[in-house]
Design a protein around this motif. Structure first.
Motif, short mmCIF file in Angstrom:
data_model
loop_
_atom_site.label_atom_id
_atom_site.label_comp_id
_atom_site.label_asym_id
_atom_site.label_seq_id
_atom_site.Cartn_x
_atom_site.Cartn_y
_atom_site.Cartn_z
N TRP A 69 28.41 8.36 5.87
CA TRP A 69 27.11 8.23 7.26
C TRP A 69 25.46 8.34 6.26
CZ3 TRP A 69 27.16 4.50 9.27
CH2 TRP A 69 28.16 4.05 10.57
N HIS A 70 25.52 9.91 5.37
CA HIS A 70 24.53 10.49 5.00
C HIS A 70 24.09 9.55 3.18
CE1 HIS A 70 23.57 13.61 7.33
NE2 HIS A 70 24.32 14.46 7.27
N ASP A 71 25.26 9.79 2.40
CA ASP A 71 25.01 8.23 1.04
C ASP A 71 24.60 7.16 1.83
OD1 ASP A 71 26.61 10.40 0.00
OD2 ASP A 71 28.06 9.56 -0.39
N ARG A 72 25.31 6.29 2.76
CA ARG A 72 24.33 5.42 3.27
C ARG A 72 23.34 5.03 3.11
NH1 ARG A 72 26.82 0.99 8.14
NH2 ARG A 72 28.59 1.59 6.87
N ALA A 73 22.56 6.56 4.47
CA ALA A 73 20.70 6.37 4.65
C ALA A 73 20.38 6.74 3.12
CB ALA A 73 21.10 7.51 5.76
N GLU A 74 20.49 7.45 2.51
CA GLU A 74 20.30 7.48 0.96
C GLU A 74 20.15 6.58 0.50
OE1 GLU A 74 18.16 10.63 -0.16
OE2 GLU A 74 18.17 10.44 2.33
N LEU A 75 20.82 5.62 0.50
CA LEU A 75 21.20 3.99 -0.17
C LEU A 75 19.97 3.09 0.67
CD1 LEU A 75 22.38 2.48 -2.50
CD2 LEU A 75 23.82 1.23 -0.45
N VAL A 76 20.03 3.19 1.78
CA VAL A 76 19.13 2.28 2.18
C VAL A 76 17.58 2.75 2.20
CG1 VAL A 76 18.65 1.68 4.41
CG2 VAL A 76 21.19 1.01 3.90
N VAL A 133 9.52 6.84 13.41
CA VAL A 133 8.97 7.61 12.32
C VAL A 133 8.92 8.78 12.51
CG1 VAL A 133 6.53 6.25 12.87
CG2 VAL A 133 7.11 8.68 14.59
N GLU A 134 10.37 9.41 12.47
CA GLU A 134 11.02 10.41 13.08
C GLU A 134 12.90 10.52 13.59
OE1 GLU A 134 9.61 14.06 15.32
OE2 GLU A 134 8.72 12.44 15.95
N SER A 135 13.66 11.26 12.86
CA SER A 135 14.55 11.17 12.80
C SER A 135 15.41 11.60 14.14
CB SER A 135 15.50 12.48 11.96
OG SER A 135 15.25 14.10 12.61
N PHE A 136 16.36 11.29 14.70
CA PHE A 136 16.58 10.88 16.28
C PHE A 136 18.50 11.37 16.19
CE2 PHE A 136 16.48 6.93 15.11
CZ PHE A 136 17.88 6.22 15.82
N SER A 137 18.64 12.24 17.28
CA SER A 137 20.23 12.58 17.34
C SER A 137 20.58 10.91 18.39
CB SER A 137 20.08 13.40 17.78
OG SER A 137 20.05 14.47 19.10
N MET A 138 22.02 11.29 18.55
CA MET A 138 22.57 10.32 19.44
C MET A 138 22.04 11.24 20.48
SD MET A 138 23.88 8.01 17.67
CE MET A 138 25.36 7.91 18.89
N ALA A 176 22.26 10.14 12.91
CA ALA A 176 22.43 10.44 13.76
C ALA A 176 23.86 9.91 14.06
CB ALA A 176 21.56 9.74 14.60
N LEU A 177 24.64 9.81 13.58
CA LEU A 177 25.92 8.95 13.51
C LEU A 177 26.67 9.77 12.54
CD1 LEU A 177 26.08 5.64 12.86
CD2 LEU A 177 27.01 7.16 14.61
N ALA A 178 25.84 10.59 11.78
CA ALA A 178 26.40 12.01 10.55
C ALA A 178 26.91 13.44 11.30
CB ALA A 178 25.47 12.48 9.70
N ASP A 179 26.46 13.44 12.28
CA ASP A 179 26.27 14.51 13.20
C ASP A 179 27.09 14.52 14.62
OD1 ASP A 179 25.05 16.06 11.80
OD2 ASP A 179 23.30 15.70 12.56
N TYR A 180 27.66 13.01 14.74
CA TYR A 180 27.86 13.29 15.99
C TYR A 180 29.54 12.61 16.21
CZ TYR A 180 30.35 9.74 19.36
OH TYR A 180 31.47 8.66 20.19
N ASP A 181 30.35 13.44 17.58
CA ASP A 181 31.36 13.74 17.31
C ASP A 181 31.82 14.36 18.52
OD1 ASP A 181 34.53 14.43 17.59
OD2 ASP A 181 33.91 15.81 15.41
N LEU A 182 32.32 13.55 19.16
CA LEU A 182 32.32 14.15 20.53
C LEU A 182 34.08 13.97 21.11
CD1 LEU A 182 30.10 12.15 23.15
CD2 LEU A 182 30.01 14.00 22.81
N THR A 183 34.37 13.94 19.73
CA THR A 183 36.83 14.29 20.47
C THR A 183 36.78 15.43 21.72
OG1 THR A 183 36.54 14.22 17.56
CG2 THR A 183 38.22 14.72 18.38
N ASP A 184 35.75 16.37 21.19
CA ASP A 184 36.71 17.36 22.01
C ASP A 184 35.59 17.62 23.43
OD1 ASP A 184 38.83 18.06 20.04
OD2 ASP A 184 36.71 20.30 18.76
N GLU A 185 34.92 16.27 23.35
CA GLU A 185 34.46 16.26 24.86
C GLU A 185 35.10 14.77 25.52
OE1 GLU A 185 32.03 18.73 25.83
OE2 GLU A 185 32.66 19.97 23.96
N LEU A 186 35.59 14.49 25.22
CA LEU A 186 35.51 13.01 26.05
C LEU A 186 36.18 13.38 27.97
CD1 LEU A 186 37.81 10.98 23.61
CD2 LEU A 186 35.05 10.78 23.93
N GLY A 187 36.67 14.42 27.82
CA GLY A 187 37.53 14.66 29.22
C GLY A 187 36.48 14.68 30.59
N ARG A 188 34.88 15.12 30.07
CA ARG A 188 33.76 15.03 30.72
C ARG A 188 33.42 14.51 31.07
NH1 ARG A 188 29.60 19.85 27.99
NH2 ARG A 188 28.01 18.66 30.20
#
Length: 258
Positions: A128-135, A63-68, A185-197
């Protein structure tokens, strides 16, 4: 934004004393529909516990948005309430991204993590935002043809029409609003620089023909985390648990059980 409520789905009747493997689905599928061909190969050795995204299968619609990060927190809360003892994680696509988020946010929670057809960053925010609006405007039916092309490797659609039909049925049954929230949520997801953790032993698997999360993405995960290795499934694309269930089961079993 809010942490989604995630409910456990028991995928076998194994002894509770066995290690638990938590299995997560791809976007537009359920844990049962994506893992049902793999589960019989793992069932004698592991307690299998699935989870579904909001609005997928029997899970309540979002019923509301969520992040990864919030989605991962919902999965972690489910695990804490349900599992006692050794616990491992495996997820496909978006649930693979959740696995990376779990390894990042809760480094001591899982004895191992298996990332199937996923990446530290998937696509672009605009896509991802475009797909969200399409759906939101046209429902998940509009994604059927594109999904069929992305999900399966050369020749699979003709060779296994039943598996393809079941996957598309799951997509069509998904709540459009919940699917769109997952895209955001996927649009804002990026762990590229955090994988070492991420310190849990990590297996990254890619399909040879996956254009969404190619083998290079799996290799980047394996080299970016503290303890990782990668594998490629020949002939497969983005839904390897449906395309090559025995291969995926073997890779996970070796990673989890040694």
């Amino acid at each position: 934004m809010a942490v989604p409520s995630i409910s456990p789905i028991r995928l076998n009747d194994a002894d509770a004393a066995l290690p638990t493997l938590v299995l997560g689905p791809s976007l537009g599928s359920t844990s049962a529909s994506i893992w049902h061909l793999v589960a019989p190969h793992l069932a004698p050795h592991l307690r299998l516990l699935g989870w579904d995204l909001p609005g997928h299968g029997e899970a309540a619609a979002a019923v509301e948005s969520f992040s990864m990060g919030e989605l991962a927190a919902g999965v972690k809360a489910m695990v804490d309430e349900t599992v006692a003892g050794e616990v491992h994680y495996a997820g496909v696509s978006i649930a693979g991204a959740v696995g990376l988020q779990l390894g990042h946010d809760y480094p001591d929670a899982f004895a191992s993590i298996s990332i199937i057809c996923s990446a530290a960053k998937i696509g672009t925010p605009e896509t991802w935002h475009d797909r969200a609006e399409l759906v939101r405007h046209q429902g998940t039916d509009v994604l059927e043809e594109g999904s069929k092309q992305r999900w399966f490797g050369p020749g699979f659609v003709d060779a296994h029409p039943g598996r393809v039909a079941e996957a598309l049925d799951s997509l069509r049954a998904t709540d459009a609003g919940s699917y769109a929230f997952a895209c955001d949520a996927l649009a804002d997801y990026d762990l590229t620089d955090e994988l070492g953790r991420i310190t849990a032993p990590l297996l990254a698997v890619a399909g040879e023909h996956d254009g969404v999360c190619p083998p290079s993405a799996a290799e980047a995960l394996a080299t970016g985390v503290a303890n990782g290795h990668s594998a490629v499934v020949p002939g497969a694309a983005h839904l390897t648990p449906l395309e090559a269930p025995e291969t995926i089961a073997g890779l996970i079993a070796r990673h989890v059980l040694g």
